[in-house]
Write an enzyme that holds these catalytic residues in place. Structure first.
Site, mmCIF file in Angstrom:
data_model
loop_
_atom_site.group_PDB
_atom_site.id
_atom_site.type_symbol
_atom_site.label_atom_id
_atom_site.label_comp_id
_atom_site.label_asym_id
_atom_site.label_seq_id
_atom_site.Cartn_x
_atom_site.Cartn_y
_atom_site.Cartn_z
ATOM 1 N N SER A 1 -11.104 -0.542 2.932
ATOM 2 C CA SER A 1 -10.386 -0.754 4.193
ATOM 3 C C SER A 1 -9.883 0.581 4.732
ATOM 4 O O SER A 1 -9.184 1.317 4.039
ATOM 5 C CB SER A 1 -9.201 -1.702 3.982
ATOM 6 O OG SER A 1 -9.642 -2.986 3.611
ATOM 7 N N GLU B 1 -5.263 3.667 5.773
ATOM 8 C CA GLU B 1 -5.117 3.301 4.365
ATOM 9 C C GLU B 1 -5.856 4.306 3.490
ATOM 10 O O GLU B 1 -5.485 4.537 2.348
ATOM 11 C CB GLU B 1 -5.652 1.889 4.120
ATOM 12 C CG GLU B 1 -5.451 1.401 2.698
ATOM 13 C CD GLU B 1 -5.687 -0.087 2.538
ATOM 14 O OE1 GLU B 1 -6.371 -0.473 1.570
ATOM 15 O OE2 GLU B 1 -5.188 -0.864 3.368
ATOM 16 N N ARG C 1 0.823 -1.210 0.000
ATOM 17 C CA ARG C 1 0.000 0.000 0.000
ATOM 18 C C ARG C 1 0.860 1.265 0.000
ATOM 19 O O ARG C 1 0.559 2.247 0.677
ATOM 20 C CB ARG C 1 -0.964 -0.005 1.195
ATOM 21 C CG ARG C 1 -1.863 -1.220 1.261
ATOM 22 C CD ARG C 1 -2.746 -1.370 0.033
ATOM 23 N NE ARG C 1 -3.489 -2.616 0.069
ATOM 24 C CZ ARG C 1 -3.109 -3.752 -0.514
ATOM 25 N NH1 ARG C 1 -1.980 -3.793 -1.219
ATOM 26 N NH2 ARG C 1 -3.840 -4.837 -0.425
#
EC number: 1.3.1.98
Length: 311
Positions: A226, A296, A177
């Protein structure tokens, strides 16, 4: 909302004023953008980068996932590439596979389907990921053990002055990520090196992934995906569960009863309540497990993008 001769108005750019951002995001929360720019293509984007005043904050909007917009909106320029920079082209194909070139505004799901239709394997994991290729590059999107890094040949980027550059996955520093995107740079396109696959087998794999997504994720209500990254050796949803927060609600912002790392909008959630819920989860998890969760999603404030909660 109307067309305008704004601060970087040009024939190669469509400019709109005071555009509601909530409908352009998957969470359906947020105020207006002072300006929204839709470049006509790569040349229009370059023209925008060269002529738009540097003191105006800028945000690149993809599919609007992984994003919480402040109720007070964004006092700068939102750049939307989804209407013009969205081409998907098979550049090369042989018995072993092929190269798929995708512009940054193209939807990840559509990209996965085009790859399948051409018998190219490796992008099935994108079938259940909302957003655009530009966003997928920006966060090295992934699912089911696959990610962008594993299939990326190279990407074309534009710097803040409108010049084009090419970078491979290593040069972009792709990790979990994460991407080392230079400040002010914009993804323009990407090339994916894909193996030969059987279309029906890829379709079956995509169907399986989507079934798993339907079973695990709260698709009934708007969400940003998320909220937190998974820390090393743990799953964020398990830590939130262990802190006793599954289903916890502030106003119409709720930690999903189906998946604790998805925070949903039950209908009229405010950005304030969503941020309060995010901060509550971080604090409770830190107290219970000693783990500091990292966001995130991004939070778009009137001044620009934040990657940490706090007003």
């Amino acid at each position: 909302m109307k067309g305008s001769h704004g601060p970087c108005s040009d024939l190669t750019v469509t400019m709109l004023e005071n555009v509601p951002l909530a409908p352009l995001t998957t969470l359906k929360i947020g105020g207006n953008a002072r300006w929204l720019v839709r470049p006509s293509g790569v040349k229009g984007l370059s023209r925008y980068c060269r002529t738009c005043p540097g003191d105006l904050p800028r945000f690149i909007l993809g599919g609007g996932s992984n994003l919480l917009v402040d109720d007070n909106g964004f006092h700068g320029v939102v750049v939307d590439l989804t209407h013009t920079l969205n081409a998907i082209v098979v550049e090369h194909q042989d018995a072993h596979g092929g190269i798929l070139r995708v512009e940054a505004g193209a939807a990840t799901r559509k990209t996965a389907h085009v790859a399948r239709q051409n018998g190219l394997a490796g992008l099935a994991f994108m079938a259940g990921i909302p957003g655009t290729i530009g966003g997928a590059l920006r966060m090295n999107a992934g699912a089911y053990g696959c990610d962008v890094k594993g299939v990326l040949l190279d990407a074309q980027l534009m710097d803040a002055t409108g010049n084009l550059h090419t970078r491979n996955a290593q040069e972009l520093g792709l990790a979990y990520r994460h991407c080392d995107l230079p400040k002010g740079w914009i993804f323009v396109s990407a090339r994916f090196h894909l193996a030969r696959g059987e279309s029906e087998a890829i379709k079956s794999q995509m169907r399986d992934y989507n079934h798993k997504r339907t079973q695990a994720q709260p698709l009934r209500y708007p969400s940003a995906g998320s909220v937190f990254r998974n820390p090393a050796g743990a799953a964020a949803w398990q830590l939130i569960d262990a802190a006793g927060l599954r289903g916890h609600r502030i106003g119409d912002a709720q930690i999903s009863e189906k998946h604790s790392n998805f925070f949903v909008n039950l209908g009229a959630a405010s950005s304030l309540h969503m941020e309060e819920l995010i901060e509550l989860a971080r604090n409770r998890v830190a107290q219970h497990s000693g783990v500091q969760l990292t966001l995130e999603i991004g939070i778009l404030t009137p001044q620009g993008l934040r990657t940490e909660p706090g007003r």
